[in-house]
Design an enzyme around this catalytic site. Structure first.
Site, PDB file in Angstrom:
ATOM      1  N   LYS A 115       5.608   1.718  -6.843  1.00  0.00           N
ATOM      2  CA  LYS A 115       5.962   0.305  -6.973  1.00  0.00           C
ATOM      3  C   LYS A 115       6.815   0.027  -8.208  1.00  0.00           C
ATOM      4  CE  LYS A 115       2.280  -1.703  -4.246  1.00  0.00           C
ATOM      5  NZ  LYS A 115       1.066  -2.502  -4.219  1.00  0.00           N
ATOM      6  N   ARG A 147      -4.328   3.938  -2.629  1.00  0.00           N
ATOM      7  CA  ARG A 147      -3.428   3.989  -1.462  1.00  0.00           C
ATOM      8  C   ARG A 147      -2.124   4.618  -1.936  1.00  0.00           C
ATOM      9  NH1 ARG A 147       0.715   0.960   0.453  1.00  0.00           N
ATOM     10  NH2 ARG A 147       0.932   0.823   2.718  1.00  0.00           N
TER      11      ARG A 147
HETATM   12  C1  9MG Z   1       0.628  -2.396   2.518  1.00  0.00           C
HETATM   13  N1  9MG Z   1       0.463  -2.338   1.080  1.00  0.00           N
HETATM   14  C2  9MG Z   1       1.455  -2.206   0.159  1.00  0.00           C
HETATM   15  N2  9MG Z   1       0.941  -2.203  -1.073  1.00  0.00           N
HETATM   16  C3  9MG Z   1      -0.398  -2.341  -0.933  1.00  0.00           C
HETATM   17  C4  9MG Z   1      -1.473  -2.424  -1.832  1.00  0.00           C
HETATM   18  O1  9MG Z   1      -1.294  -2.383  -3.145  1.00  0.00           O
HETATM   19  N3  9MG Z   1      -2.708  -2.561  -1.337  1.00  0.00           N
HETATM   20  C5  9MG Z   1      -2.921  -2.618   0.005  1.00  0.00           C
HETATM   21  N4  9MG Z   1      -4.190  -2.768   0.424  1.00  0.00           N
HETATM   22  N5  9MG Z   1      -1.934  -2.556   0.906  1.00  0.00           N
HETATM   23  C6  9MG Z   1      -0.702  -2.418   0.447  1.00  0.00           C
END
Ligand code: 9MG
Length: 301
Positions: free
Chosen positions: A241, A276
């Protein structure tokens, strides 16, 4: 000194009406998935830019092969997404999203995967659950009015994520009076609300990068121990990110895995139950090493 986090048992309940869950135990009419330390959720994007577009069948086969490789690398759960929610992104129709997601979910269900589906739409969630998905990951925190009912009826837990605004505009001017208090009280309140409505369980996710500045993200990360003290497991997602780019001066998202790993190790040590990620193998190995170090009497911590 031995820290508590590597041996903490996390639990997630699924109603028994769902397909049998790999690795779950039966507990008072529910499936209960239990794990210790920090598990890995592997990201499987099935948007057109993710695969070769060599026809639908080839795309599904490629997605399954990638999921197999994520599972071998240590992913507990695969998060299938057919619509981008990146800052600035525009949505797609439910029909288009379903076209991308449903065949992949069905193929993964046949092969015994634990499947989460990343969607904002109740219609997509309902069909994905019918096709064999186990959990709905809704970055909007279940804003679609039908979403709670769909998950409750299917007996599927949800990943409840906090997002200020909407993907197209959320990074323009995020504002909070007290970001930690606002996000945590929102997540706890929503988890209680959805459980009262019949959803069996929830993962809580502060939503790094979703309507948050770098300072907001860092405050939320420092507060993971507080969120992890609640009855629900905590998921953190920072993979590739913007905040990793800001902290590391790396402009190319594909080059941000080392920084993502550093952040996720910190989150795991703070009590996150799941991260994730794109780089599953690297995370799986690093998390095992970190857990091993913290188990050594007199070791790190
Ligand atoms: C789909 N998605 C993209 N970033 C995310 C994040 O930080 N958490 C979750 N649960 N889904 C995400």
């Amino acid at each position: 000194m031995t820290l508590a986090w590597p041996t903490r048992v996390h639990r997630l309940r699924f109603r028994r009406s769902l397909p049998p869950l790999p690795g779950a135990v039966e507990e008072r009419g529910s499936w209960e998935l239990r794990w210790t330390g920090c598990a890995v959720m592997g990201i499987l994007n099935v948007t057109p830019d993710s695969f070769s577009d060599g026809g639908r069948h080839a795309d599904v086969a490629a997605a399954v092969a990638q999921a197999e490789s994520l599972r071998r690398a240590g992913a507990l759960m695969i998060d299938v997404g057919g619509e981008s929610t990146r800052p600035g992104s525009h949505g797609v129709s439910a029909a288009e999203e379903l076209d991308r997601v449903r065949p992949v979910v069905a193929a993964l269900a046949e092969r015994g995967f634990l499947i989460s589906v990343d969607t904002l739409k109740a219609e997509v969630a309902a069909e994905a659950l019918r096709a064999g998905a186990h959990l709905i990951n809704d970055v909007s925190g279940l804003r679609d009015p039908q979403m709670v009912q769909v998950c409750a009826e299917a007996g599927a837990p949800v990943c409840l994520m906090h997002m200020q605004g909407e993907p197209r505009t959320m990074q323009r001017s995020p504002h909070y009076t007290d970001v930690v208090e606002e996000v945590h009280s929102y997540l706890r309140r929503e988890a209680e609300r959805v459980q009262v409505a019949g959803v069996p369980d929830a993962l809580l996710d502060p939503g790094l990068g979703f309507g948050k500045s770098l300072e907001h993200n860092l405050s939320l990360l420092r507060a993971v121990p507080d969120l992890a003290a609640s009855p629900w497991p905590v998921l953190i997602g920072a993979s590739r990110k913007g905040m990793i780019g800001q902290l590391s001066d790396e402009d190319d998202p594909a080059q941000r895995d080392p920084g993502s790993l550093a952040l996720h190790l910190h989150a795991a040590r703070s009590g996150a139950a799941m991260v994730r990620v794109h780089a599953v193998a690297e995370h799986g190995q690093a998390l095992k090493v970190q857990a091993g170090l913290d188990r050594v009497p007199g070791g790190a911590g």
